[in-house]
Design a protein around this motif. Structure first.
Motif, PDB file in Angstrom:
ATOM      1  N   CYS A 145       0.861  -1.183   0.000  1.00  0.00           N
ATOM      2  CA  CYS A 145       0.000   0.000   0.000  1.00  0.00           C
ATOM      3  C   CYS A 145       0.897   1.233   0.000  1.00  0.00           C
ATOM      4  O   CYS A 145       1.503   1.575   1.020  1.00  0.00           O
ATOM      5  CB  CYS A 145      -0.908  -0.021   1.220  1.00  0.00           C
ATOM      6  N   SER A 146       1.008   1.857  -1.155  1.00  0.00           N
ATOM      7  CA  SER A 146       1.928   2.981  -1.315  1.00  0.00           C
ATOM      8  C   SER A 146       1.509   3.832  -2.506  1.00  0.00           C
ATOM      9  O   SER A 146       1.429   3.319  -3.634  1.00  0.00           O
ATOM     10  CB  SER A 146       3.350   2.453  -1.542  1.00  0.00           C
ATOM     11  N   ASP A 147       1.245   5.109  -2.255  1.00  0.00           N
ATOM     12  CA  ASP A 147       0.916   6.007  -3.352  1.00  0.00           C
ATOM     13  C   ASP A 147       2.060   6.065  -4.361  1.00  0.00           C
ATOM     14  O   ASP A 147       1.851   5.909  -5.567  1.00  0.00           O
ATOM     15  CB  ASP A 147       0.616   7.421  -2.828  1.00  0.00           C
ATOM     16  N   LYS A 148       3.276   6.291  -3.876  1.00  0.00           N
ATOM     17  CA  LYS A 148       4.430   6.391  -4.778  1.00  0.00           C
ATOM     18  C   LYS A 148       4.693   5.076  -5.499  1.00  0.00           C
ATOM     19  O   LYS A 148       5.014   5.064  -6.688  1.00  0.00           O
ATOM     20  CB  LYS A 148       5.681   6.836  -4.015  1.00  0.00           C
ATOM     21  N   GLY A 149       4.588   3.967  -4.782  1.00  0.00           N
ATOM     22  CA  GLY A 149       4.788   2.661  -5.402  1.00  0.00           C
ATOM     23  C   GLY A 149       3.768   2.390  -6.490  1.00  0.00           C
ATOM     24  O   GLY A 149       4.100   1.863  -7.558  1.00  0.00           O
ATOM     25  N   SER A 150       2.523   2.766  -6.245  1.00  0.00           N
ATOM     26  CA  SER A 150       1.470   2.505  -7.228  1.00  0.00           C
ATOM     27  C   SER A 150       1.642   3.352  -8.488  1.00  0.00           C
ATOM     28  O   SER A 150       1.173   2.978  -9.555  1.00  0.00           O
ATOM     29  CB  SER A 150       0.087   2.750  -6.611  1.00  0.00           C
ATOM     30  N   ARG A 151       2.324   4.481  -8.349  1.00  0.00           N
ATOM     31  CA  ARG A 151       2.585   5.347  -9.513  1.00  0.00           C
ATOM     32  C   ARG A 151       3.927   5.022 -10.185  1.00  0.00           C
ATOM     33  O   ARG A 151       4.334   5.695 -11.122  1.00  0.00           O
ATOM     34  CB  ARG A 151       2.587   6.817  -9.079  1.00  0.00           C
ATOM     35  N   GLY A 152       4.645   4.029  -9.661  1.00  0.00           N
ATOM     36  CA  GLY A 152       5.932   3.661 -10.235  1.00  0.00           C
ATOM     37  C   GLY A 152       7.071   4.583  -9.845  1.00  0.00           C
ATOM     38  O   GLY A 152       8.135   4.552 -10.457  1.00  0.00           O
ATOM     39  N   GLU A 153       6.863   5.397  -8.818  1.00  0.00           N
ATOM     40  CA  GLU A 153       7.892   6.344  -8.383  1.00  0.00           C
ATOM     41  C   GLU A 153       8.826   5.762  -7.327  1.00  0.00           C
ATOM     42  O   GLU A 153       9.821   6.382  -6.977  1.00  0.00           O
ATOM     43  CB  GLU A 153       7.216   7.603  -7.810  1.00  0.00           C
TER      44      GLU A 153
ATOM     45  N   GLU B 181      10.491   1.841  -5.951  1.00  0.00           N
ATOM     46  CA  GLU B 181      10.616   0.394  -6.060  1.00  0.00           C
ATOM     47  C   GLU B 181      10.087  -0.244  -4.786  1.00  0.00           C
ATOM     48  O   GLU B 181      10.343   0.235  -3.682  1.00  0.00           O
ATOM     49  CB  GLU B 181      12.094   0.030  -6.257  1.00  0.00           C
ATOM     50  N   ASP B 182       9.365  -1.337  -4.921  1.00  0.00           N
ATOM     51  CA  ASP B 182       8.784  -2.013  -3.758  1.00  0.00           C
ATOM     52  C   ASP B 182       9.744  -3.043  -3.174  1.00  0.00           C
ATOM     53  O   ASP B 182       9.616  -4.235  -3.404  1.00  0.00           O
ATOM     54  CB  ASP B 182       7.456  -2.669  -4.130  1.00  0.00           C
ATOM     55  N   ARG B 183      10.687  -2.570  -2.391  1.00  0.00           N
ATOM     56  CA  ARG B 183      11.641  -3.472  -1.748  1.00  0.00           C
ATOM     57  C   ARG B 183      11.011  -4.210  -0.569  1.00  0.00           C
ATOM     58  O   ARG B 183      11.437  -5.297  -0.209  1.00  0.00           O
ATOM     59  CB  ARG B 183      12.876  -2.694  -1.328  1.00  0.00           C
ATOM     60  N   SER B 184       9.977  -3.634   0.039  1.00  0.00           N
ATOM     61  CA  SER B 184       9.304  -4.285   1.167  1.00  0.00           C
ATOM     62  C   SER B 184       8.559  -5.540   0.715  1.00  0.00           C
ATOM     63  O   SER B 184       8.599  -6.563   1.385  1.00  0.00           O
ATOM     64  CB  SER B 184       8.346  -3.317   1.849  1.00  0.00           C
TER      65      SER B 184
ATOM     66  N   SER C  33       9.061 -17.492   1.968  1.00  0.00           N
ATOM     67  CA  SER C  33       9.570 -18.721   1.339  1.00  0.00           C
ATOM     68  C   SER C  33      10.224 -19.626   2.385  1.00  0.00           C
ATOM     69  O   SER C  33      10.264 -20.842   2.212  1.00  0.00           O
ATOM     70  CB  SER C  33      10.548 -18.394   0.211  1.00  0.00           C
ATOM     71  N   ARG C  34      10.683 -19.044   3.493  1.00  0.00           N
ATOM     72  CA  ARG C  34      11.288 -19.840   4.579  1.00  0.00           C
ATOM     73  C   ARG C  34      10.276 -20.753   5.248  1.00  0.00           C
ATOM     74  O   ARG C  34      10.648 -21.744   5.868  1.00  0.00           O
ATOM     75  CB  ARG C  34      11.886 -18.918   5.652  1.00  0.00           C
ATOM     76  N   MET C  35       8.999 -20.419   5.166  1.00  0.00           N
ATOM     77  CA  MET C  35       7.959 -21.253   5.789  1.00  0.00           C
ATOM     78  C   MET C  35       7.137 -21.976   4.723  1.00  0.00           C
ATOM     79  O   MET C  35       5.989 -22.331   4.952  1.00  0.00           O
ATOM     80  CB  MET C  35       7.050 -20.426   6.686  1.00  0.00           C
ATOM     81  N   ASP C  36       7.741 -22.188   3.564  1.00  0.00           N
ATOM     82  CA  ASP C  36       7.075 -22.844   2.440  1.00  0.00           C
ATOM     83  C   ASP C  36       5.868 -22.060   1.957  1.00  0.00           C
ATOM     84  O   ASP C  36       4.844 -22.634   1.589  1.00  0.00           O
ATOM     85  CB  ASP C  36       6.681 -24.288   2.780  1.00  0.00           C
ATOM     86  N   GLY C  37       6.000 -20.754   1.961  1.00  0.00           N
ATOM     87  CA  GLY C  37       4.948 -19.908   1.423  1.00  0.00           C
ATOM     88  C   GLY C  37       5.209 -19.621  -0.041  1.00  0.00           C
ATOM     89  O   GLY C  37       6.324 -19.267  -0.429  1.00  0.00           O
ATOM     90  N   GLU C  38       4.199 -19.804  -0.854  1.00  0.00           N
ATOM     91  CA  GLU C  38       4.293 -19.515  -2.284  1.00  0.00           C
ATOM     92  C   GLU C  38       3.435 -18.282  -2.568  1.00  0.00           C
ATOM     93  O   GLU C  38       2.228 -18.286  -2.300  1.00  0.00           O
ATOM     94  CB  GLU C  38       3.791 -20.692  -3.111  1.00  0.00           C
ATOM     95  N   VAL C  39       4.050 -17.253  -3.097  1.00  0.00           N
ATOM     96  CA  VAL C  39       3.314 -16.023  -3.391  1.00  0.00           C
ATOM     97  C   VAL C  39       2.489 -16.241  -4.658  1.00  0.00           C
ATOM     98  O   VAL C  39       3.021 -16.394  -5.749  1.00  0.00           O
ATOM     99  CB  VAL C  39       4.254 -14.809  -3.524  1.00  0.00           C
ATOM    100  N   ILE C  40       1.183 -16.269  -4.463  1.00  0.00           N
ATOM    101  CA  ILE C  40       0.227 -16.491  -5.542  1.00  0.00           C
ATOM    102  C   ILE C  40      -0.227 -15.161  -6.131  1.00  0.00           C
ATOM    103  O   ILE C  40      -0.481 -15.040  -7.323  1.00  0.00           O
ATOM    104  CB  ILE C  40      -1.017 -17.251  -5.012  1.00  0.00           C
ATOM    105  N   ARG C  41      -0.324 -14.156  -5.268  1.00  0.00           N
ATOM    106  CA  ARG C  41      -0.821 -12.849  -5.698  1.00  0.00           C
ATOM    107  C   ARG C  41       0.033 -11.756  -5.080  1.00  0.00           C
ATOM    108  O   ARG C  41       0.308 -11.777  -3.881  1.00  0.00           O
ATOM    109  CB  ARG C  41      -2.271 -12.715  -5.248  1.00  0.00           C
ATOM    110  N   TYR C  42       0.443 -10.805  -5.898  1.00  0.00           N
ATOM    111  CA  TYR C  42       1.242  -9.668  -5.451  1.00  0.00           C
ATOM    112  C   TYR C  42       0.708  -8.434  -6.157  1.00  0.00           C
ATOM    113  O   TYR C  42       0.584  -8.433  -7.382  1.00  0.00           O
ATOM    114  CB  TYR C  42       2.722  -9.893  -5.785  1.00  0.00           C
ATOM    115  N   GLU C  43       0.388  -7.403  -5.376  1.00  0.00           N
ATOM    116  CA  GLU C  43      -0.103  -6.170  -5.981  1.00  0.00           C
ATOM    117  C   GLU C  43       0.416  -4.969  -5.214  1.00  0.00           C
ATOM    118  O   GLU C  43       0.651  -5.043  -4.008  1.00  0.00           O
ATOM    119  CB  GLU C  43      -1.635  -6.134  -5.985  1.00  0.00           C
ATOM    120  N   VAL C  44       0.576  -3.886  -5.941  1.00  0.00           N
ATOM    121  CA  VAL C  44       0.923  -2.589  -5.352  1.00  0.00           C
ATOM    122  C   VAL C  44      -0.248  -1.661  -5.649  1.00  0.00           C
ATOM    123  O   VAL C  44      -0.624  -1.503  -6.809  1.00  0.00           O
ATOM    124  CB  VAL C  44       2.226  -2.020  -5.952  1.00  0.00           C
ATOM    125  N   VAL C  45      -0.820  -1.087  -4.590  1.00  0.00           N
ATOM    126  CA  VAL C  45      -1.971  -0.209  -4.751  1.00  0.00           C
ATOM    127  C   VAL C  45      -1.728   1.114  -4.028  1.00  0.00           C
ATOM    128  O   VAL C  45      -0.868   1.209  -3.152  1.00  0.00           O
ATOM    129  CB  VAL C  45      -3.270  -0.856  -4.224  1.00  0.00           C
TER     130      VAL C  45
END
Length: 162
Positions: free
Chosen positions: A10-18, A20-23, A32-44
């Motif tokens: 959730c980031s205004d700047k991230g959503s505008r491409g201003e 980079e989403d390092r978080s 991934s350490r707990m066998d989590g597979e990221v199925i969905r990733y979004e920046v809004v």
């Protein structure tokens, strides 16, 4: 057991491409350490209705086991992630946010300003972490060992407690 994970930045700047989403990248690395597979990733954008809509979509339509949001947990007028999360969860799980605040307060007094919340929507666990990669790492370090048990219990895969 592979856990289906969603990351919502959730980031205004991230959503505008201003910015980079390092978080979001840090969350991906850590789950991934707990066998989590990221199925969905979004920046809004930091918009209450959009965040609420994405959380419902990830939980109800994508049927993810875990959604971690990053950003929007502070005191800025645009920081509305906790309000959006509270609007969609059915039950709060306050210990997750409390544990993250207690642990990170030992590293920085600014941790007391976090308004992060955690809760469940049906069989999806949702919780907020701050928007910096360092804060993501510190917060997830606190809860990482407990998450598989929480997800097993929430999904009904864990038997009776002895």
């Amino acid at each position: 057991m592979m856990w289906r994970v969603g990351i919502l930045t959730c980031s205004d700047k991230g959503s505008r491409g201003e910015r980079e989403d390092r978080s979001g990248d840090e969350i991906r690395r850590m789950v991934s350490r707990m066998d989590g597979e990221v199925i969905r990733y979004e920046v809004v954008a930091d918009d209450l209705d959009i965040i609420r809509e994405k959380l419902v979509q990830m939980a109800d339509e994508d049927q993810l086991d875990l959604i971690v949001t990053t950003g929007g947990t502070g005191l800025s007028p645009r920081d509305v992630t906790p309000e959006a999360t509270r609007a969609v969860i059915h039950r709060e799980v306050p210990g997750i946010a409390e544990a993250m605040r207690v642990a990170t307060l030992k590293k920085t007094p600014y941790a007391m300003l976090s308004r992060a919340v955690a809760g469940t929507r049906n069989t999806t666990l949702i919780f907020n972490v701050p928007g910096s990669p360092k804060a993501v790492r510190e917060c997830l370090d606190v809860v990482m060992d407990v998450l598989p048990h929480a997800l097993e219990t929430l999904s009904g895969r864990y038997g009776d407690h002895e």
